[in-house]
Design a protein around this motif. Structure first.
Motif, PDB file in Angstrom:
ATOM      1  N   ALA A   1     -56.225 -38.993  10.442  1.00  0.00           N
ATOM      2  CA  ALA A   1     -54.906 -39.584  10.704  1.00  0.00           C
ATOM      3  C   ALA A   1     -55.030 -40.655  11.775  1.00  0.00           C
ATOM      4  O   ALA A   1     -56.049 -40.745  12.478  1.00  0.00           O
ATOM      5  CB  ALA A   1     -53.920 -38.510  11.146  1.00  0.00           C
ATOM      6  N   LEU A   2     -53.977 -41.461  11.891  1.00  0.00           N
ATOM      7  CA  LEU A   2     -53.868 -42.444  12.979  1.00  0.00           C
ATOM      8  C   LEU A   2     -52.775 -41.981  13.921  1.00  0.00           C
ATOM      9  O   LEU A   2     -51.677 -41.597  13.490  1.00  0.00           O
ATOM     10  CB  LEU A   2     -53.531 -43.825  12.417  1.00  0.00           C
ATOM     11  N   ILE A   3     -53.070 -42.013  15.226  1.00  0.00           N
ATOM     12  CA  ILE A   3     -52.118 -41.572  16.245  1.00  0.00           C
ATOM     13  C   ILE A   3     -51.897 -42.705  17.241  1.00  0.00           C
ATOM     14  O   ILE A   3     -52.862 -43.279  17.768  1.00  0.00           O
ATOM     15  CB  ILE A   3     -52.627 -40.318  16.974  1.00  0.00           C
ATOM     16  N   GLU A   4     -50.629 -43.025  17.485  1.00  0.00           N
ATOM     17  CA  GLU A   4     -50.276 -44.030  18.494  1.00  0.00           C
ATOM     18  C   GLU A   4     -50.095 -43.315  19.826  1.00  0.00           C
ATOM     19  O   GLU A   4     -49.186 -42.500  19.978  1.00  0.00           O
ATOM     20  CB  GLU A   4     -48.984 -44.742  18.114  1.00  0.00           C
ATOM     21  N   PRO A   5     -50.984 -43.569  20.812  1.00  0.00           N
ATOM     22  CA  PRO A   5     -50.850 -42.901  22.110  1.00  0.00           C
ATOM     23  C   PRO A   5     -49.552 -43.279  22.803  1.00  0.00           C
ATOM     24  O   PRO A   5     -49.045 -44.395  22.674  1.00  0.00           O
ATOM     25  CB  PRO A   5     -52.067 -43.403  22.895  1.00  0.00           C
ATOM     26  N   ALA A   6     -49.006 -42.340  23.543  1.00  0.00           N
ATOM     27  CA  ALA A   6     -47.792 -42.593  24.313  1.00  0.00           C
ATOM     28  C   ALA A   6     -48.106 -43.501  25.497  1.00  0.00           C
ATOM     29  O   ALA A   6     -49.267 -43.704  25.869  1.00  0.00           O
ATOM     30  CB  ALA A   6     -47.198 -41.278  24.796  1.00  0.00           C
ATOM     31  N   ALA A   7     -47.068 -44.053  26.086  1.00  0.00           N
ATOM     32  CA  ALA A   7     -47.242 -44.899  27.265  1.00  0.00           C
ATOM     33  C   ALA A   7     -47.953 -44.113  28.352  1.00  0.00           C
ATOM     34  O   ALA A   7     -47.653 -42.947  28.595  1.00  0.00           O
ATOM     35  CB  ALA A   7     -45.884 -45.378  27.764  1.00  0.00           C
ATOM     36  N   GLY A   8     -48.907 -44.762  29.000  1.00  0.00           N
ATOM     37  CA  GLY A   8     -49.659 -44.083  30.049  1.00  0.00           C
ATOM     38  C   GLY A   8     -50.851 -43.314  29.532  1.00  0.00           C
ATOM     39  O   GLY A   8     -51.566 -42.687  30.305  1.00  0.00           O
TER      40      GLY A   8
ATOM     41  N   SER B   1     -54.457 -32.378  18.480  1.00  0.00           N
ATOM     42  CA  SER B   1     -54.307 -33.790  18.827  1.00  0.00           C
ATOM     43  C   SER B   1     -55.111 -34.099  20.089  1.00  0.00           C
ATOM     44  O   SER B   1     -55.026 -33.366  21.074  1.00  0.00           O
ATOM     45  CB  SER B   1     -52.832 -34.124  19.071  1.00  0.00           C
ATOM     46  N   PRO B   2     -55.876 -35.179  20.096  1.00  0.00           N
ATOM     47  CA  PRO B   2     -56.660 -35.528  21.288  1.00  0.00           C
ATOM     48  C   PRO B   2     -55.818 -36.170  22.387  1.00  0.00           C
ATOM     49  O   PRO B   2     -56.248 -36.245  23.535  1.00  0.00           O
ATOM     50  CB  PRO B   2     -57.697 -36.509  20.745  1.00  0.00           C
ATOM     51  N   VAL B   3     -54.603 -36.647  22.020  1.00  0.00           N
ATOM     52  CA  VAL B   3     -53.753 -37.325  23.004  1.00  0.00           C
ATOM     53  C   VAL B   3     -52.287 -36.992  22.738  1.00  0.00           C
ATOM     54  O   VAL B   3     -51.936 -36.467  21.684  1.00  0.00           O
ATOM     55  CB  VAL B   3     -53.917 -38.868  22.946  1.00  0.00           C
TER      56      VAL B   3
ATOM     57  N   ALA C   1     -44.072 -37.799  13.616  1.00  0.00           N
ATOM     58  CA  ALA C   1     -43.844 -36.700  14.549  1.00  0.00           C
ATOM     59  C   ALA C   1     -44.442 -37.017  15.916  1.00  0.00           C
ATOM     60  O   ALA C   1     -45.541 -37.573  16.023  1.00  0.00           O
ATOM     61  CB  ALA C   1     -44.442 -35.408  14.010  1.00  0.00           C
ATOM     62  N   ALA C   2     -43.703 -36.665  16.954  1.00  0.00           N
ATOM     63  CA  ALA C   2     -44.219 -36.784  18.317  1.00  0.00           C
ATOM     64  C   ALA C   2     -45.047 -35.541  18.625  1.00  0.00           C
ATOM     65  O   ALA C   2     -44.618 -34.420  18.353  1.00  0.00           O
ATOM     66  CB  ALA C   2     -43.067 -36.915  19.302  1.00  0.00           C
ATOM     67  N   VAL C   3     -46.241 -35.734  19.167  1.00  0.00           N
ATOM     68  CA  VAL C   3     -47.133 -34.615  19.455  1.00  0.00           C
ATOM     69  C   VAL C   3     -47.655 -34.715  20.876  1.00  0.00           C
ATOM     70  O   VAL C   3     -47.696 -35.801  21.470  1.00  0.00           O
ATOM     71  CB  VAL C   3     -48.321 -34.589  18.467  1.00  0.00           C
ATOM     72  N   LYS C   4     -48.035 -33.580  21.397  1.00  0.00           N
ATOM     73  CA  LYS C   4     -48.648 -33.528  22.717  1.00  0.00           C
ATOM     74  C   LYS C   4     -50.143 -33.279  22.575  1.00  0.00           C
ATOM     75  O   LYS C   4     -50.596 -32.766  21.551  1.00  0.00           O
ATOM     76  CB  LYS C   4     -48.011 -32.424  23.554  1.00  0.00           C
ATOM     77  N   GLU C   5     -50.866 -33.635  23.606  1.00  0.00           N
ATOM     78  CA  GLU C   5     -52.297 -33.380  23.592  1.00  0.00           C
ATOM     79  C   GLU C   5     -52.562 -31.895  23.368  1.00  0.00           C
ATOM     80  O   GLU C   5     -51.917 -31.034  23.965  1.00  0.00           O
ATOM     81  CB  GLU C   5     -52.937 -33.830  24.910  1.00  0.00           C
TER      82      GLU C   5
END
Length: 400
Positions: A74-81, A50-52, A28-32
């Motif tokens: 969980a593991l979260i892959e930060p978005a570009a930038g 979510s922290p990021v 799932a895509a999440v926002k900070e």
């Protein structure tokens, strides 16, 4: 590079919590600041955001799992930038970041409308997921019979048409097994700690509440105008709060690590509420400074929030004394367990018309038992008796 979402320090001395459910699925895509997971602590349910901004790569803690502060969820892959933000989070992974649980809309984070689980948009443990994979069962079409719609191993094997192995309870047996988890497990752990660590002592007395009931009858019209129901509890709470001011030893706690008795300067009275899924104790702040109407309004608000499951962590923290009002249920009297680390708890029981002697005559009066449990390390019997005498005096005189 993925970052770890860790169970943060949510304050109030909380060291661990139980994962209740995930509000998003893997991928799932999440926002900070989007809420990701609901965790039950011994104070309240909290949502961990979510922290990021990024994508949830892997969920590491399944529903029902106990996690300690600082352990990964969980593991979260930060978005570009988001590299700078991710670097900051990696440096401070345990930041206290949580919000009170809100009512979750059906289907949030799951297009099928099912409560999302550890992956795939369903609630199922890793063991159940492995069984489903081995049997070729699509979890997305399996109805869950467990708590909150969770899919059990029995559900998977039933869907696959295979025999349920021994050890897995069947609905056709003569008994039902309920998972010992969630709020019930939290309550049990706290009760065991209280009874094994604290030397409880019990003191029982009775109060003539005839005048109090007459006073309540007078206030009911005012309560109707104010939009609040007037019960017995605000009167008892006012009597207790006033007595605590005069007997501060009962408005205290014991700091065992520092070997200090902590005398509280505020009177924040907790009240035990039967919330359906277990006992919770929301706290009325500055109870000694409130009128009966103000206490009634706050008691009503907190009771409703407790039963709806919308209490904030701040509503449950920092009590200095607890009242358990069980009179509406019945029973002669009870031996309440102290809400550690507080020094004492008072139980108020049902009101019964009994014959008593007044001025040499036997007359019918409305009587109520009061039972006080106190921590004998902090409070001696004499101090406890003087406190309870004060509570009884205030109730009987309707000096409130």
């Amino acid at each position: 590079m993925p970052i770890e979402l860790k169970f943060p320090d949510v304050g109030e001395g909380i060291a661990e919590g139980e994962v209740v459910r995930w509000l998003v699925a893997e991928g799932a895509a999440v926002k900070e600041d989007d809420p990701l997971v609901e965790v039950l602590t011994d104070k309240a349910n909290v949502e961990i955001p979510s922290p990021v901004t990024g994508t949830v790569v892997t969920i590491l803690a399944a529903p029902g799992q106990i996690v300690k502060v600082g352990e990964p969820l969980a593991l979260i892959e930060p978005a570009a930038g988001q590299a700078a933000a991710a670097k900051h989070v990696a440096a401070t992974p345990d930041r206290p970041s949580s919000v009170p649980r809100e009512t979750i809309e059906p289907g949030r984070g799951s297009p099928s409308g099912k409560a999302p689980g550890a992956s795939g948009g369903v609630l199922a443990t890793p063991v159940v997921r492995k069984v489903a994979k081995d049997l070729g069962v699509d979890l997305g079409v399996v109805p869950g019979s467990g708590p909150g719609g969770r899919i059990t191993e029995e559900d998977v094997r039933r869907a696959a048409g295979t025999k349920v192995p021994a050890g897995i309870p069947s609905k056709s047996t003569s008994e039902e097994r309920v998972p010992f988890k969630g709020r019930r497990r939290m309550i049990a752990r706290k009760m065991v700690a209280a009874k094994t660590r604290v030397p409880h002592a019990l003191l029982v007395d009775e109060a003539d509440v005839s005048r109090l009931l007459a006073e309540r009858a007078k206030l009911r019209e005012t309560g109707e105008r104010e939009g609040v129901r007037i019960t017995i509890l605000p009167f008892i709470m006012m009597a207790v709060a006033g007595a605590l001011r005069r007997h501060p030893a009962l408005n205290a706690s014991l700091d065992e690590d520092r070997e200090e008795i902590v005398l509280k300067k505020k009177v924040d009275v907790g009240m035990a509420v039967d919330a359906g899924d277990g006992l919770v104790v929301p706290v009325v702040r500055n109870a000694d400074a409130k009128s009966v109407i103000e206490l009634a309004r706050e008691i009503e608000r907190l009771s409703a929030a407790a039963r709806e499951g919308t209490l904030a962590p701040g509503d449950l923290a920092g009590g200095t004394f607890t009242i358990s009002s069980v009179g509406s249920i019945g029973g002669l009297f009870t031996y309440p367990i102290i809400n550690v680390p507080e020094a004492a708890i008072l139980a108020a029981h049902k009101i019964v018309t009994r014959p008593v002697v007044r001025d040499g005559e036997v007359v019918p009066r409305e009587m109520m038992y009061l039972s006080l449990s106190f921590d004998h390390r902090i409070v001696d019997g004499g101090a406890a008796t003087r406190f309870l005498n004060e509570v009884v005096r205030r109730i009987e005189a309707s000096a409130i």
